[in-house]
Design a protein around this motif. Structure first.
Motif, PDB file in Angstrom:
ATOM      1  N   GLN A 134      15.883  24.695   2.910  1.00  0.00           N
ATOM      2  CA  GLN A 134      16.101  23.527   2.070  1.00  0.00           C
ATOM      3  C   GLN A 134      15.315  22.332   2.600  1.00  0.00           C
ATOM      4  O   GLN A 134      15.131  22.193   3.814  1.00  0.00           O
ATOM      5  N   PRO A 135      14.855  21.442   1.706  1.00  0.00           N
ATOM      6  CA  PRO A 135      14.201  20.224   2.185  1.00  0.00           C
ATOM      7  C   PRO A 135      15.196  19.370   2.969  1.00  0.00           C
ATOM      8  O   PRO A 135      16.389  19.351   2.658  1.00  0.00           O
ATOM      9  N   VAL A 136      14.703  18.666   3.991  1.00  0.00           N
ATOM     10  CA  VAL A 136      15.611  17.909   4.855  1.00  0.00           C
ATOM     11  C   VAL A 136      16.257  16.721   4.142  1.00  0.00           C
ATOM     12  O   VAL A 136      17.280  16.203   4.603  1.00  0.00           O
ATOM     13  N   ILE A 137      15.667  16.250   3.047  1.00  0.00           N
ATOM     14  CA  ILE A 137      16.325  15.247   2.209  1.00  0.00           C
ATOM     15  C   ILE A 137      16.326  15.747   0.767  1.00  0.00           C
ATOM     16  O   ILE A 137      15.523  16.587   0.392  1.00  0.00           O
ATOM     17  N   ASP A 138      17.229  15.254  -0.039  1.00  0.00           N
ATOM     18  CA  ASP A 138      17.395  15.687  -1.426  1.00  0.00           C
ATOM     19  C   ASP A 138      16.217  15.219  -2.273  1.00  0.00           C
ATOM     20  O   ASP A 138      16.006  14.022  -2.475  1.00  0.00           O
ATOM     21  N   MET A 139      15.445  16.163  -2.774  1.00  0.00           N
ATOM     22  CA  MET A 139      14.274  15.823  -3.572  1.00  0.00           C
ATOM     23  C   MET A 139      14.583  15.773  -5.071  1.00  0.00           C
ATOM     24  O   MET A 139      13.897  15.105  -5.831  1.00  0.00           O
TER      25      MET A 139
ATOM     26  N   GLY B 170       0.826  -1.203   0.000  1.00  0.00           N
ATOM     27  CA  GLY B 170       0.000   0.000   0.000  1.00  0.00           C
ATOM     28  C   GLY B 170       0.857   1.248   0.000  1.00  0.00           C
ATOM     29  O   GLY B 170       1.926   1.287   0.624  1.00  0.00           O
ATOM     30  N   GLU B 171       0.405   2.250  -0.692  1.00  0.00           N
ATOM     31  CA  GLU B 171       1.144   3.497  -0.832  1.00  0.00           C
ATOM     32  C   GLU B 171       1.151   4.284   0.479  1.00  0.00           C
ATOM     33  O   GLU B 171       0.169   4.292   1.217  1.00  0.00           O
ATOM     34  N   VAL B 172       2.261   4.980   0.756  1.00  0.00           N
ATOM     35  CA  VAL B 172       2.321   5.892   1.887  1.00  0.00           C
ATOM     36  C   VAL B 172       2.996   7.180   1.447  1.00  0.00           C
ATOM     37  O   VAL B 172       3.897   7.158   0.588  1.00  0.00           O
ATOM     38  N   GLN B 173       2.542   8.275   2.018  1.00  0.00           N
ATOM     39  CA  GLN B 173       3.147   9.568   1.705  1.00  0.00           C
ATOM     40  C   GLN B 173       4.389   9.793   2.562  1.00  0.00           C
ATOM     41  O   GLN B 173       4.392   9.505   3.761  1.00  0.00           O
ATOM     42  N   VAL B 174       5.443  10.297   1.943  1.00  0.00           N
ATOM     43  CA  VAL B 174       6.629  10.774   2.653  1.00  0.00           C
ATOM     44  C   VAL B 174       6.574  12.298   2.580  1.00  0.00           C
ATOM     45  O   VAL B 174       6.572  12.867   1.485  1.00  0.00           O
ATOM     46  N   TYR B 175       6.483  12.948   3.725  1.00  0.00           N
ATOM     47  CA  TYR B 175       6.396  14.408   3.715  1.00  0.00           C
ATOM     48  C   TYR B 175       7.716  15.006   4.180  1.00  0.00           C
ATOM     49  O   TYR B 175       8.193  14.718   5.290  1.00  0.00           O
ATOM     50  N   VAL B 176       8.307  15.818   3.311  1.00  0.00           N
ATOM     51  CA  VAL B 176       9.646  16.359   3.523  1.00  0.00           C
ATOM     52  C   VAL B 176       9.539  17.839   3.884  1.00  0.00           C
ATOM     53  O   VAL B 176       9.133  18.661   3.061  1.00  0.00           O
ATOM     54  N   HIS B 177       9.882  18.173   5.099  1.00  0.00           N
ATOM     55  CA  HIS B 177       9.789  19.550   5.568  1.00  0.00           C
ATOM     56  C   HIS B 177      10.987  20.384   5.124  1.00  0.00           C
ATOM     57  O   HIS B 177      12.003  19.844   4.685  1.00  0.00           O
ATOM     58  N   ILE B 178      10.853  21.694   5.278  1.00  0.00           N
ATOM     59  CA  ILE B 178      11.899  22.647   4.892  1.00  0.00           C
ATOM     60  C   ILE B 178      12.613  23.123   6.147  1.00  0.00           C
ATOM     61  O   ILE B 178      11.972  23.579   7.096  1.00  0.00           O
ATOM     62  N   VAL B 179      13.937  23.017   6.176  1.00  0.00           N
ATOM     63  CA  VAL B 179      14.745  23.513   7.290  1.00  0.00           C
ATOM     64  C   VAL B 179      15.845  24.396   6.713  1.00  0.00           C
ATOM     65  O   VAL B 179      16.577  23.976   5.807  1.00  0.00           O
TER      66      VAL B 179
END
Length: 230
Positions: free
Chosen positions: A190-195, A178-187
């Motif tokens: 910059q996003p906390v992981i490389d998008m 099943g699909e899950v959303q990964v939500y990447v915040h801005i710190v």
């Protein structure tokens, strides 16, 4: 799904006020104080009614302010052996990951996620650290039963990343359950992981907080090392 502005999304921070009971004439007993609040487990706190006051102890799994771009607060997450919870507060506190902490606050809901609303004066750093190992779960398992926990999921990217700045980025992955959303915040802008490097069908592993925004459950990474390309 688009985030609303922090002022709309973030529920009002409930500030706990202790009212000292009047002691009867001639009594030598002192009234109860916040320091005497009984500590309960995180699981017990999560089971209390909204508006209840609880004191919990745990280990910091998300540093203060990491999710500010979407929440509008300076909150953090903590976890004990029974569960995890997001602690919402308006002012930042100095806490590192893995630090033991005690918090007294009021149970509430922010965008349908269970949170402990508090203020900086009710957050106490304790001696010692205790690194938390993320729980390995399938993408389809991310839901209410593990909300607030530090988890690790792996799966193939199913959709191109969506830019929701200034709040963050969203991307979906699926391991077949099943699909899950990964939500990447801005710190720090910059996003906390490389998008930019993420592409559809790429297999990635993500560590983060099992969280909820309205009807969507998500995994929210905390730092660059929370993304591993497999």
């Amino acid at each position: 799904m688009h985030r609303c502005s922090p002022t709309h999304k973030l529920a009002s921070i409930a500030v706990t006020t202790w009212i000292l009971a009047t002691v009867g004439c001639g009594s030598s007993e002192d009234p109860a104080s916040p320091d005497q609040e009984a500590v309960v487990t995180v699981a017990e706190a999560r089971g209390l009614a909204e508006g209840s006051v609880a004191t919990v102890e745990g280990v910091v799994t998300v540093a203060p302010g990491t999710f500010n771009s979407a929440t509008g607060d300076q909150g953090f997450a903590l976890q004990d052996t029974t569960g995890g919870i997001y602690v919402s507060l308006p002012d930042t506190v100095d806490l590192d990951l893995d630090r033991r902490v005690r918090v007294t606050g009021t149970l509430g809901q922010t965008a349908e996620q269970t949170v402990l609303n508090t203020e900086a004066a009710s957050v106490e750093a304790l001696d010692g650290t205790a690194p938390v190992e993320p729980r390995d779960v399938t993408t389809g398992e991310v839901g209410e039963s593990i909300e607030g926990l530090l988890v690790r999921v792996s799966g193939s990217v199913t959709r191109a990343p969506v830019d929701e700045q200034p709040y963050g980025f969203e991307v979906y992955i699926d391991d077949g359950s099943g699909e899950v959303q990964v939500y990447v915040h801005i710190v720090d802008g910059q996003p906390v992981i490389d998008m930019e490097s993420l592409t559809v069908d790429q297999v990635i592993q993500v560590t983060g907080l099992a969280a909820q925004y309205e009807e969507t459950y998500e995994v929210a990474p905390r730092q660059a090392g929370d993304l591993v390309v497999q």
